[in-house]
Design an enzyme around this catalytic site. Structure first.
Site, PDB file in Angstrom:
ATOM      1  N   CYS A 114      70.661  34.879  15.025  1.00  0.00           N
ATOM      2  CA  CYS A 114      72.041  34.582  15.447  1.00  0.00           C
ATOM      3  C   CYS A 114      72.798  35.871  15.782  1.00  0.00           C
ATOM      4  CB  CYS A 114      72.730  33.811  14.322  1.00  0.00           C
ATOM      5  SG  CYS A 114      74.506  33.601  14.526  1.00  0.00           S
ATOM      6  N   CYS A 138      76.149  36.304  13.988  1.00  0.00           N
ATOM      7  CA  CYS A 138      75.890  36.580  12.560  1.00  0.00           C
ATOM      8  C   CYS A 138      75.627  38.067  12.348  1.00  0.00           C
ATOM      9  CB  CYS A 138      74.685  35.786  12.055  1.00  0.00           C
ATOM     10  SG  CYS A 138      74.858  34.003  12.185  1.00  0.00           S
TER      11      CYS A 138
END
Length: 145
Positions: free
Chosen positions: A66, A69
């Site tokens: 991600c 993230c």
């Protein structure tokens, strides 16, 4: 000369191995009675290290693949270490599917603040550093009373 090169090339490896052991050790020592700590939470330690923690805990649900993230992670870590009234537990959702399911994680990153074992606030997606610091302060606010 070749021997000197071999010794130099081994030193970074030894240092990296030592740092890795120190990091694993420090992750096991959580939680103390004060905040500012960061650990990798799993299904095995989540209840003890988050739900039963005497210190408010921010949980960052993330995945290695991600992009947002990866951008948010360092921002949250810096904010937690700076404030030191809360702890940070990072949960890799790919390795902890049950936790992701229990907390209905459908988008990443998802950040949930826990106080006294209960979720009290959350946000989804990337946030600027000032917004993350404000979130951390809101989770820690009742610890001063």
């Amino acid at each position: 000369m070749l021997g000197a090169l071999a010794i130099r090339s081994q030193r970074p490896f030894v240092a990296a191995a030592t740092v890795g052991r120190a990091m694993r050790f420090s992750q096991r020592r959580l939680y103390s009675s004060k905040g500012g700590q960061v650990l990798e939470a799993t299904e095995a330690n989540f209840e003890k290290d988050v739900l039963e923690s005497p210190v408010p805990t921010v949980v960052d649900f993330y995945a290695d693949w991600c992009g947002p993230c990866k951008m948010l992670g360092p921002i949250i870590e810096k904010a937690v270490k700076k404030d030191a009234r809360v702890n940070l537990a990072k949960v890799n959702v790919d390795e902890n599917l049950t936790l992701a399911s229990d907390y209905k994680i459908t988008s990443l990153p998802t950040v949930i603040g826990f106080r006294n074992g209960e979720p009290v606030a959350a946000f989804v997606g990337m946030r600027p550093p000032a917004a993350v610091e404000e979130f951390i302060q809101s989770i820690a606010a009742d610890t001063e009373k």
